[in-house]
Write a protein that holds these residues in place. Structure first.
Motif, mmCIF file in Angstrom:
data_model
loop_
_atom_site.group_PDB
_atom_site.id
_atom_site.type_symbol
_atom_site.label_atom_id
_atom_site.label_comp_id
_atom_site.label_asym_id
_atom_site.label_seq_id
_atom_site.Cartn_x
_atom_site.Cartn_y
_atom_site.Cartn_z
ATOM 1 N N VAL A 168 0.863 -1.179 0.000
ATOM 2 C CA VAL A 168 0.000 0.000 0.000
ATOM 3 C C VAL A 168 0.899 1.228 0.000
ATOM 4 C CG1 VAL A 168 -1.944 -1.103 1.177
ATOM 5 C CG2 VAL A 168 -0.158 0.001 2.526
ATOM 6 N N ILE A 169 0.303 2.373 -0.269
ATOM 7 C CA ILE A 169 1.040 3.631 -0.219
ATOM 8 C C ILE A 169 0.813 4.279 1.144
ATOM 9 C CG2 ILE A 169 1.234 5.953 -1.186
ATOM 10 C CD1 ILE A 169 2.405 3.777 -2.948
ATOM 11 N N ASP A 170 1.900 4.658 1.791
ATOM 12 C CA ASP A 170 1.812 5.341 3.084
ATOM 13 C C ASP A 170 1.363 6.779 2.831
ATOM 14 O OD1 ASP A 170 2.108 6.382 5.634
ATOM 15 O OD2 ASP A 170 3.976 5.306 6.026
ATOM 16 N N THR A 171 0.161 7.114 3.268
ATOM 17 C CA THR A 171 -0.401 8.441 3.013
ATOM 18 C C THR A 171 -0.296 9.368 4.224
ATOM 19 O OG1 THR A 171 -2.607 7.642 3.628
ATOM 20 C CG2 THR A 171 -2.015 7.553 1.293
ATOM 21 N N ARG A 172 0.429 8.962 5.246
ATOM 22 C CA ARG A 172 0.569 9.781 6.454
ATOM 23 C C ARG A 172 1.700 10.791 6.266
ATOM 24 N NH1 ARG A 172 2.095 5.422 10.643
ATOM 25 N NH2 ARG A 172 3.417 4.930 8.836
ATOM 26 N N GLN A 173 1.357 12.067 6.216
ATOM 27 C CA GLN A 173 2.390 13.086 6.077
ATOM 28 C C GLN A 173 3.174 13.259 7.370
ATOM 29 O OE1 GLN A 173 1.291 16.786 4.227
ATOM 30 N NE2 GLN A 173 -0.302 15.835 2.983
ATOM 31 N N LYS A 174 2.494 13.070 8.508
ATOM 32 C CA LYS A 174 3.128 13.219 9.814
ATOM 33 C C LYS A 174 2.935 11.936 10.621
ATOM 34 C CE LYS A 174 4.203 17.728 9.519
ATOM 35 N NZ LYS A 174 5.562 18.290 9.702
ATOM 36 N N ILE A 175 3.935 11.569 11.424
ATOM 37 C CA ILE A 175 3.820 10.433 12.335
ATOM 38 C C ILE A 175 4.326 10.855 13.702
ATOM 39 C CG2 ILE A 175 4.007 8.679 10.539
ATOM 40 C CD1 ILE A 175 6.952 8.374 11.271
ATOM 41 N N GLU A 176 3.919 10.108 14.716
ATOM 42 C CA GLU A 176 4.328 10.443 16.078
ATOM 43 C C GLU A 176 5.632 9.726 16.416
ATOM 44 O OE1 GLU A 176 2.636 10.266 20.681
ATOM 45 O OE2 GLU A 176 1.330 9.767 18.987
ATOM 46 N N ALA A 177 6.574 10.476 16.978
ATOM 47 C CA ALA A 177 7.860 9.918 17.396
ATOM 48 C C ALA A 177 8.305 10.640 18.661
ATOM 49 C CB ALA A 177 8.905 10.061 16.294
ATOM 50 N N ASN A 178 8.507 9.885 19.731
ATOM 51 C CA ASN A 178 8.931 10.456 21.011
ATOM 52 C C ASN A 178 7.975 11.548 21.485
ATOM 53 O OD1 ASN A 178 11.291 8.815 21.020
ATOM 54 N ND2 ASN A 178 12.338 10.314 19.713
ATOM 55 N N GLY A 179 6.681 11.290 21.281
ATOM 56 C CA GLY A 179 5.676 12.234 21.742
ATOM 57 C C GLY A 179 5.521 13.460 20.870
ATOM 58 N N MET A 180 6.178 13.490 19.732
ATOM 59 C CA MET A 180 6.099 14.645 18.836
ATOM 60 C C MET A 180 5.662 14.186 17.449
ATOM 61 S SD MET A 180 9.612 16.631 19.865
ATOM 62 C CE MET A 180 9.270 17.896 18.647
ATOM 63 N N MET A 181 5.022 15.086 16.702
ATOM 64 C CA MET A 181 4.637 14.815 15.325
ATOM 65 C C MET A 181 5.765 15.260 14.407
ATOM 66 S SD MET A 181 1.823 13.302 15.696
ATOM 67 C CE MET A 181 1.327 13.127 13.980
ATOM 68 N N VAL A 182 6.285 14.328 13.634
ATOM 69 C CA VAL A 182 7.407 14.621 12.738
ATOM 70 C C VAL A 182 7.032 14.222 11.322
ATOM 71 C CG1 VAL A 182 9.108 14.336 14.576
ATOM 72 C CG2 VAL A 182 8.471 12.371 13.151
ATOM 73 N N ASP A 183 7.803 14.713 10.346
ATOM 74 C CA ASP A 183 7.569 14.343 8.952
ATOM 75 C C ASP A 183 7.797 12.845 8.757
ATOM 76 O OD1 ASP A 183 7.021 16.948 8.257
ATOM 77 O OD2 ASP A 183 9.072 17.403 7.640
ATOM 78 N N ASN A 184 6.924 12.218 7.989
ATOM 79 C CA ASN A 184 7.023 10.797 7.698
ATOM 80 C C ASN A 184 7.916 10.592 6.480
ATOM 81 O OD1 ASN A 184 6.649 8.088 7.310
ATOM 82 N ND2 ASN A 184 4.520 8.253 6.636
ATOM 83 N N GLU A 185 9.069 9.971 6.680
ATOM 84 C CA GLU A 185 10.004 9.781 5.573
ATOM 85 C C GLU A 185 9.493 8.785 4.536
ATOM 86 O OE1 GLU A 185 12.845 6.360 7.642
ATOM 87 O OE2 GLU A 185 13.610 8.382 7.330
ATOM 88 N N ASN A 186 8.482 8.004 4.896
ATOM 89 C CA ASN A 186 7.904 7.042 3.951
ATOM 90 C C ASN A 186 6.646 7.560 3.266
ATOM 91 O OD1 ASN A 186 9.815 4.955 4.419
ATOM 92 N ND2 ASN A 186 8.772 4.465 6.344
#
Length: 206
Positions: A84-102
């Protein structure tokens, strides 16, 4: 805006119809009565210019699509079953929303990827695509339906063409098993327009 015909045949037929029925063409820049020879000449110049612009737009879009495809981003192509295509522009990392490299890249969809792996395991035992399809049917191995959040055209673009079971799942057919076994995408190779771009283009399934 009335035509997407670079041959101009439809545009000229339309012009002749306007002329025959005394229709005035009104644009933001001018009013054209095509019974007037000069106005007809202006009309022809305008539709020819529009056709040239369309050709330029197609060239620009094609180049952009080609660039995205070569870089590993989704650019409208059919997806191999299991991805599938990852359509998430932002993901959560260490309690913060960061850009999704995928973002806009192919990622394995495990419920379908597990079926892909099973097909390859059967092939390693020497089974033919026909035998694989029969074994999957006997054991009830199918590609399960997508959940609502993944039921978008991008992800189901390829598999929706297959015959579905009454429960919405997709069976493993002989032709599907054969195409899967012949597709290098499953070992992570990225192929674009017949050219192998990378051997590490996306996460492999097998």
């Amino acid at each position: 805006r009335l035509f997407r015909d670079q041959t101009l045949i439809d545009a000229f037929v339309f012009g002749e119809l306007c002329k025959a029925h005394n229709v005035i063409i009104v644009t933001p820049q001018m009013r054209l009565n095509l019974r007037d020879r000069m106005h007809m000449r202006l009309y022809r110049m305008e539709v020819e210019r529009a056709a040239d612009e369309l050709e330029l737009m197609q060239s620009r879009l094609g180049n952009a699509r080609n660039l995205k495809g070569r870089q590993g981003y989704y650019s409208g192509q059919n997806l191999p079953t299991g991805y599938v295509i990852d359509t998430r522009q932002k993901i959560e990392a260490n309690g913060m929303m960061v850009d999704n490299e995928n973002y806009q890249r192919m990622q394995p969809y495990e419920p379908h990827a597990n079926v892909i792996r099973y097909i390859f395991r059967l092939a390693r035992r020497g089974m033919t695509p026909t035998q694989i399809a029969r074994r999957c049917k006997k054991e009830g191995v199918v590609f399960p339906p997508f959940p609502p959040e993944l039921k978008i055209g991008t992800n189901s673009k390829t598999i929706v063409r297959l015959r579905q079971n009454p429960d919405g799942s997709w069976p493993v057919t002989c032709s599907r098993a054969r195409s899967i076994l012949e597709n290098p995408a499953y070992i992570g190779w990225r192929i674009w327009q017949g050219e192998m771009i990378s051997t590490e283009g996306h996460p492999p399934i097998v």
